[in-house]
Design a protein around this motif. Structure first.
Motif, short mmCIF file in Angstrom:
data_model
loop_
_atom_site.label_atom_id
_atom_site.label_comp_id
_atom_site.label_asym_id
_atom_site.label_seq_id
_atom_site.Cartn_x
_atom_site.Cartn_y
_atom_site.Cartn_z
N PHE A 79 0.83 -1.21 0.00
CA PHE A 79 0.00 0.00 0.00
C PHE A 79 0.86 1.26 0.00
CE2 PHE A 79 -2.04 3.43 2.42
CZ PHE A 79 -3.15 3.65 1.61
N LEU A 80 1.90 1.27 0.82
CA LEU A 80 2.79 2.43 0.88
C LEU A 80 3.49 2.66 -0.44
CD1 LEU A 80 4.37 1.96 4.43
CD2 LEU A 80 2.63 3.63 3.73
N GLU A 81 3.82 1.58 -1.13
CA GLU A 81 4.46 1.71 -2.44
C GLU A 81 3.49 2.33 -3.45
OE1 GLU A 81 6.66 -1.12 -5.79
OE2 GLU A 81 6.17 -1.92 -3.80
N VAL A 82 2.24 1.86 -3.42
CA VAL A 82 1.22 2.40 -4.32
C VAL A 82 0.91 3.86 -3.97
CG1 VAL A 82 -1.24 2.26 -4.91
CG2 VAL A 82 0.17 0.19 -4.92
N ALA A 83 0.87 4.16 -2.67
CA ALA A 83 0.49 5.50 -2.21
C ALA A 83 1.50 6.57 -2.61
CB ALA A 83 0.33 5.49 -0.69
N ARG A 84 2.70 6.19 -3.01
CA ARG A 84 3.72 7.16 -3.40
C ARG A 84 3.54 7.63 -4.84
NH1 ARG A 84 7.25 3.20 -0.86
NH2 ARG A 84 7.81 3.87 1.26
N THR A 85 2.66 7.01 -5.58
CA THR A 85 2.51 7.33 -6.99
C THR A 85 1.54 8.49 -7.20
OG1 THR A 85 0.66 5.77 -7.31
CG2 THR A 85 2.90 4.91 -7.56
N SER A 86 1.70 9.19 -8.32
CA SER A 86 0.79 10.28 -8.66
C SER A 86 -0.59 9.72 -9.02
CB SER A 86 1.34 11.08 -9.84
OG SER A 86 1.57 10.25 -10.97
N GLN A 87 -0.63 8.48 -9.50
CA GLN A 87 -1.91 7.87 -9.81
C GLN A 87 -2.76 7.69 -8.56
OE1 GLN A 87 -1.71 3.97 -11.59
NE2 GLN A 87 -3.69 4.18 -12.60
N PHE A 88 -2.11 7.42 -7.44
CA PHE A 88 -2.84 7.29 -6.18
C PHE A 88 -3.41 8.64 -5.75
CE2 PHE A 88 -3.17 7.11 -1.52
CZ PHE A 88 -3.97 5.99 -1.38
N ALA A 89 -2.67 9.71 -5.98
CA ALA A 89 -3.17 11.05 -5.69
C ALA A 89 -4.40 11.35 -6.53
CB ALA A 89 -2.07 12.09 -5.95
N TRP A 90 -4.36 10.92 -7.80
CA TRP A 90 -5.52 11.04 -8.69
C TRP A 90 -6.71 10.26 -8.13
CZ3 TRP A 90 -7.42 6.68 -11.35
CH2 TRP A 90 -8.38 6.93 -12.35
N PHE A 91 -6.44 9.06 -7.64
CA PHE A 91 -7.48 8.21 -7.05
C PHE A 91 -8.09 8.86 -5.81
CE2 PHE A 91 -8.25 4.92 -3.75
CZ PHE A 91 -9.34 4.30 -4.32
N ILE A 92 -7.27 9.47 -4.97
CA ILE A 92 -7.75 10.12 -3.75
C ILE A 92 -8.72 11.25 -4.10
CG2 ILE A 92 -7.06 11.58 -1.81
CD1 ILE A 92 -6.65 8.61 -1.36
N GLY A 93 -8.43 11.96 -5.18
CA GLY A 93 -9.35 13.01 -5.62
C GLY A 93 -10.74 12.45 -5.90
N HIS A 94 -10.80 11.28 -6.53
CA HIS A 94 -12.09 10.65 -6.83
C HIS A 94 -12.76 10.15 -5.56
CE1 HIS A 94 -11.60 11.07 -11.09
NE2 HIS A 94 -10.48 10.40 -11.09
N VAL A 95 -11.96 9.69 -4.59
CA VAL A 95 -12.52 9.27 -3.30
C VAL A 95 -13.19 10.47 -2.61
CG1 VAL A 95 -11.98 8.41 -0.99
CG2 VAL A 95 -10.91 7.36 -2.99
N VAL A 96 -12.53 11.61 -2.65
CA VAL A 96 -13.09 12.83 -2.05
C VAL A 96 -14.41 13.19 -2.74
CG1 VAL A 96 -12.74 15.32 -1.77
CG2 VAL A 96 -10.87 13.73 -1.29
N VAL A 97 -14.44 13.08 -4.06
CA VAL A 97 -15.66 13.39 -4.81
C VAL A 97 -16.80 12.47 -4.38
CG1 VAL A 97 -16.74 13.36 -7.10
CG2 VAL A 97 -14.45 14.33 -6.82
N LEU A 98 -16.54 11.18 -4.31
CA LEU A 98 -17.58 10.21 -3.98
C LEU A 98 -18.05 10.36 -2.53
CD1 LEU A 98 -16.23 7.01 -5.77
CD2 LEU A 98 -18.10 8.50 -6.50
N PHE A 99 -17.11 10.55 -1.61
CA PHE A 99 -17.47 10.67 -0.19
C PHE A 99 -18.28 11.94 0.07
CE2 PHE A 99 -16.60 12.20 4.13
CZ PHE A 99 -17.06 11.12 4.86
N SER A 100 -17.79 13.07 -0.42
CA SER A 100 -18.48 14.34 -0.15
C SER A 100 -19.82 14.42 -0.86
CB SER A 100 -17.59 15.52 -0.57
OG SER A 100 -17.20 15.41 -1.92
N SER A 101 -19.91 13.88 -2.08
CA SER A 101 -21.19 13.92 -2.81
C SER A 101 -22.20 12.97 -2.17
CB SER A 101 -20.99 13.56 -4.28
OG SER A 101 -20.44 12.25 -4.41
N ALA A 102 -21.74 11.80 -1.67
CA ALA A 102 -22.65 10.88 -0.99
C ALA A 102 -23.18 11.51 0.29
CB ALA A 102 -21.93 9.58 -0.68
N LEU A 103 -22.32 12.15 1.06
CA LEU A 103 -22.74 12.83 2.29
C LEU A 103 -23.68 13.99 1.96
CD1 LEU A 103 -22.36 12.79 5.34
CD2 LEU A 103 -20.39 14.32 5.06
#
Length: 262
Positions: free
Chosen positions: A15-39
């Motif tokens: 997980f830490l290896e994956v979390a260092r990538t820019s693609q993971f940062a891109w993924f986190i943006g989508h997580v924020v979108v889904l979490f905040s829109s669901a709430l």
């Protein structure tokens, strides 16, 4: 116990290896979108509140972050130079620009729909392609991966149609708000109309959606009970739209260019 601890350490390390990538940062943006829109949707009661305004802005911050990452990867860090015109007409840049428009103007809930749809499918794709196989070491034949892959494949085209439909609905609302002189409504209407025009030129899903709307409206207006004056207004409106369609903002399509060369 030793085996479990070793497995946990392996998962954490992956997980830490994956979390260092820019693609993971891109993924986190989508997580924020889904979490905040669901709430936002789960607690929505109509009207306006500071809490929902905050969730709305947070959602768009997630959108801006995720689109900025992909634009940075595809254009700013790429060795292939992109012309300013091609950069401005890139879908990711267009959606980033519209997201900046929505975050800077009064809240309009329907604008969230296409971004939520995009984020859902990007989230699932990343889950299937990266998190589950690389972090949790699931095999390609696992039931979870199969289910996620099946859902994405079966609903990808539907999601694009949903997005196009919601964007057209948003255009209608934006134009009505402009006619009613809502704050900053005319600048929003102009910018968003240009966005829809470019999307129509570039997206087969948008073209299909517009055609469906046209067929439906033609059927409604052709009804004998509709006043002739209304029919004339509608036909004049269609004529004006066709005239605007002659001005191609995105440039000729590859097929058109090839046809001209031949």
């Amino acid at each position: 116990m030793s085996a479990n601890r070793s497995a946990q350490q392996s998962t954490l390390s992956s997980f830490l290896e994956v979390a260092r990538t820019s693609q993971f940062a891109w993924f986190i943006g989508h997580v924020v979108v889904l979490f905040s829109s669901a709430l936002y949707l789960l607690t929505f009661r109509g009207g306006s509140s500071g809490f929902h305004n905050t969730l709305y802005r947070v959602m768009y911050l997630g959108v801006i972050e995720s689109f900025s990452v992909i634009i940075d990867q595809q254009h700013l860090r790429s060795t292939n130079k992109t012309s300013p015109r091609d950069l401005l007409l890139d879908d990711n840049v267009l959606y980033l620009g519209v997201a900046l428009l929505w975050i800077a103007t009064p809240r309009l809930t329907i604008t969230m729909v296409p971004y939520v749809v995009f984020s859902l499918f990007h989230f699932l794709t990343y889950l299937k392609s990266v998190l589950l196989p690389q972090v949790f070491h699931l095999s390609e034949n696992s039931k979870i991966l199969t289910l996620v892959d099946s859902f994405v494949r079966q609903n990808n085209d539907k999601s694009m149609n949903w997005s196009s439909f919601s964007e057209l609905c948003c255009l209608i609302i934006v134009l009505l708000r402009a006619l009613l002189w809502y704050p900053r409504s005319w600048i929003v209407a102009i910018i968003y109309s240009v966005f829809i025009k470019v999307r129509y030129e570039k997206s087969p899903y948008m073209k299909s959606c517009v055609k469906k709307w046209e067929v439906r409206l033609d059927g409604l207006v052709s009804h004998p009970k509709v006043f002739p004056q209304v029919k004339n207004i509608y036909m004049q409106f269609k004529s004006n739209i066709r005239q605007l369609g002659k001005y191609n903002l995105a440039g000729p399509s590859p097929a058109t260019s090839a046809a001209k060369q031949n």
